[in-house]
Design an enzyme around this catalytic site. Structure first.
Site, PDB file in Angstrom:
ATOM      1  N   GLY A  19       0.782  -1.238   0.000  1.00 15.59           N
ATOM      2  CA  GLY A  19       0.000   0.000   0.000  1.00 15.59           C
ATOM      3  C   GLY A  19       0.810   1.283   0.000  1.00 15.59           C
ATOM      4  O   GLY A  19       0.238   2.375   0.059  1.00 15.59           O
TER       5      GLY A  19
ATOM      6  N   TRP B 199       2.524   2.811  -2.399  1.00 12.99           N
ATOM      7  CA  TRP B 199       2.278   3.696  -3.549  1.00 12.99           C
ATOM      8  C   TRP B 199       0.889   4.321  -3.455  1.00 12.99           C
ATOM      9  O   TRP B 199       0.691   5.456  -3.889  1.00 12.99           O
ATOM     10  CB  TRP B 199       2.454   2.920  -4.849  1.00 12.99           C
ATOM     11  CG  TRP B 199       3.904   2.762  -5.243  1.00 12.99           C
ATOM     12  CD1 TRP B 199       4.981   2.781  -4.398  1.00 12.99           C
ATOM     13  CD2 TRP B 199       4.424   2.582  -6.556  1.00 12.99           C
ATOM     14  NE1 TRP B 199       6.136   2.616  -5.112  1.00 12.99           N
ATOM     15  CE2 TRP B 199       5.829   2.487  -6.435  1.00 12.99           C
ATOM     16  CE3 TRP B 199       3.851   2.472  -7.811  1.00 12.99           C
ATOM     17  CZ2 TRP B 199       6.665   2.298  -7.534  1.00 12.99           C
ATOM     18  CZ3 TRP B 199       4.680   2.275  -8.918  1.00 12.99           C
ATOM     19  CH2 TRP B 199       6.071   2.194  -8.786  1.00 12.99           C
TER      20      TRP B 199
ATOM     21  N   ASP C 202      -4.600  -6.223  -5.793  1.00 13.74           N
ATOM     22  CA  ASP C 202      -3.481  -7.130  -5.541  1.00 13.74           C
ATOM     23  C   ASP C 202      -4.043  -8.501  -5.181  1.00 13.74           C
ATOM     24  O   ASP C 202      -5.144  -8.605  -4.635  1.00 13.74           O
ATOM     25  CB  ASP C 202      -2.600  -6.616  -4.399  1.00 13.74           C
ATOM     26  CG  ASP C 202      -1.196  -7.202  -4.445  1.00 13.74           C
ATOM     27  OD1 ASP C 202      -0.258  -6.466  -4.783  1.00 13.74           O
ATOM     28  OD2 ASP C 202      -1.028  -8.410  -4.158  1.00 13.74           O
TER      29      ASP C 202
ATOM     30  N   ASP D  53      -7.403 -10.362  -9.053  1.00 12.64           N
ATOM     31  CA  ASP D  53      -6.446 -10.630 -10.126  1.00 12.64           C
ATOM     32  C   ASP D  53      -6.651  -9.634 -11.263  1.00 12.64           C
ATOM     33  O   ASP D  53      -7.773  -9.454 -11.737  1.00 12.64           O
ATOM     34  CB  ASP D  53      -6.668 -12.062 -10.623  1.00 12.64           C
ATOM     35  CG  ASP D  53      -5.576 -12.546 -11.554  1.00 12.64           C
ATOM     36  OD1 ASP D  53      -4.881 -11.710 -12.166  1.00 12.64           O
ATOM     37  OD2 ASP D  53      -5.423 -13.780 -11.687  1.00 12.64           O
TER      38      ASP D  53
ATOM     39  N   ASP E 188       3.941  -1.730  -9.724  1.00  6.70           N
ATOM     40  CA  ASP E 188       5.186  -2.152  -9.085  1.00  6.70           C
ATOM     41  C   ASP E 188       5.184  -3.676  -8.962  1.00  6.70           C
ATOM     42  O   ASP E 188       5.820  -4.242  -8.082  1.00  6.70           O
ATOM     43  CB  ASP E 188       5.310  -1.495  -7.705  1.00  6.70           C
ATOM     44  CG  ASP E 188       6.730  -1.586  -7.141  1.00  6.70           C
ATOM     45  OD1 ASP E 188       7.678  -1.677  -7.939  1.00  6.70           O
ATOM     46  OD2 ASP E 188       6.875  -1.583  -5.906  1.00  6.70           O
TER      47      ASP E 188
ATOM     48  N   LYS F 109       7.459  -1.066 -13.131  1.00  8.63           N
ATOM     49  CA  LYS F 109       8.746  -1.694 -12.864  1.00  8.63           C
ATOM     50  C   LYS F 109       9.082  -2.650 -14.005  1.00  8.63           C
ATOM     51  O   LYS F 109       8.222  -3.391 -14.476  1.00  8.63           O
ATOM     52  CB  LYS F 109       8.693  -2.471 -11.550  1.00  8.63           C
ATOM     53  CG  LYS F 109       9.979  -3.230 -11.225  1.00  8.63           C
ATOM     54  CD  LYS F 109       9.806  -4.146 -10.032  1.00  8.63           C
ATOM     55  CE  LYS F 109       9.707  -3.370  -8.742  1.00  8.63           C
ATOM     56  NZ  LYS F 109       9.592  -4.234  -7.556  1.00  8.63           N
TER      57      LYS F 109
END
Length: 234
Positions: free
Chosen positions: A91, A93, A109, A125, A149, A189
């Site tokens: 959490g 971000w 998530d 998902d 990320d 990322k």
């Protein structure tokens, strides 16, 4: 180190400060860690100034500073935005987006995430349309910024890990292209020197500018780097 071990080591989310007792307890946990890699991970955390800073300033993870440093260079975050965070656990971000004045912040998530004030969080998902629909109910319109990320759990097999990471990046890019508002931005990322050729081509076809950034908070020995795309063509 397993995700469960990391969660146990971090303790309750959102706590500010680190007392001597907490540090001693973590040292004991490091001593009891099941593997040598787990011990090294915990020892590195104990010595990491970003970890201590995150605890002191109330962020759930050192990764919050990666986004803050990326924003300082790329100017991604602004007041009034609608923001999506893919792979949002634990959490950090989400906290940054809210703190920067985003009007609406949503995240998803596979892992459970403790509530973040000002954010709508779904355990689900990204590949499941129903889960994505539940997440997007937290927005009143198309997102202005999509963050990711996400990282696959490593297997130790370099080629397998690379393919799994690439798949996550491709998933995040596809989500951004499908959902972003015109003029929106994307940050994800990536690893191994940057985005793959196919990902870069897709980003360049859909955004006005694409570049890579490695923020100072990203450990020097880590292969991670972030791709930033701005000016979604819609």
């Amino acid at each position: 180190m397993s995700d469960e071990e990391k969660r146990r080591w971090k303790g309750p989310t959102g706590n500010k400060g680190s007392s001597g007792r907490q540090m001693d307890e973590r040292k004991v946990f490091a001593h009891r860690a099941k593997s040598e890699s787990s011990k090294k991970w915990i020892e590195r955390q104990l010595q990491d100034p970003y970890v201590r800073k995150a605890k002191d300033e109330g962020f759930r993870a050192r990764a919050a500073y990666k986004l803050l440093e990326i924003d300082e260079k790329a100017g991604l975050l602004r007041r009034g935005q609608r923001v999506v965070d893919l792979g949002c656990a634990p959490g950090g971000w989400l906290q940054v987006a809210v703190a920067k004045g985003a009007a609406e912040v949503v995240g998803i998530d596979l892992l459970p995430v403790e509530p973040v004030a000002g954010a709508h969080i779904v355990q689900g998902d990204v590949n499941d349309p129903d889960d994505v629909a539940r997440m997007l109910k937290g927005l009143t319109g198309k997102p202005d910024l999509v963050l990711s990320d996400m990282a696959a759990n490593t297997t130790g097999h370099k080629q397998t890990d690379h393919l799994r990471t690439v798949a996550l990046v491709e998933m995040a890019v596809a989500f951004a292209v499908a959902h972003l508002a015109p003029g929106g931005a994307f940050c994800s990322k990536v690893f191994q020197g940057g985005a793959t050729k196919d990902v870069l081509e897709m980003l360049k076809a859909n955004f006005k500018s694409v570049k890579h950034i490695k923020p100072p908070a990203s450990r020097a020995g880590s292969p991670e780097i972030f791709v930033i795309a701005k000016g979604f063509k819609g």
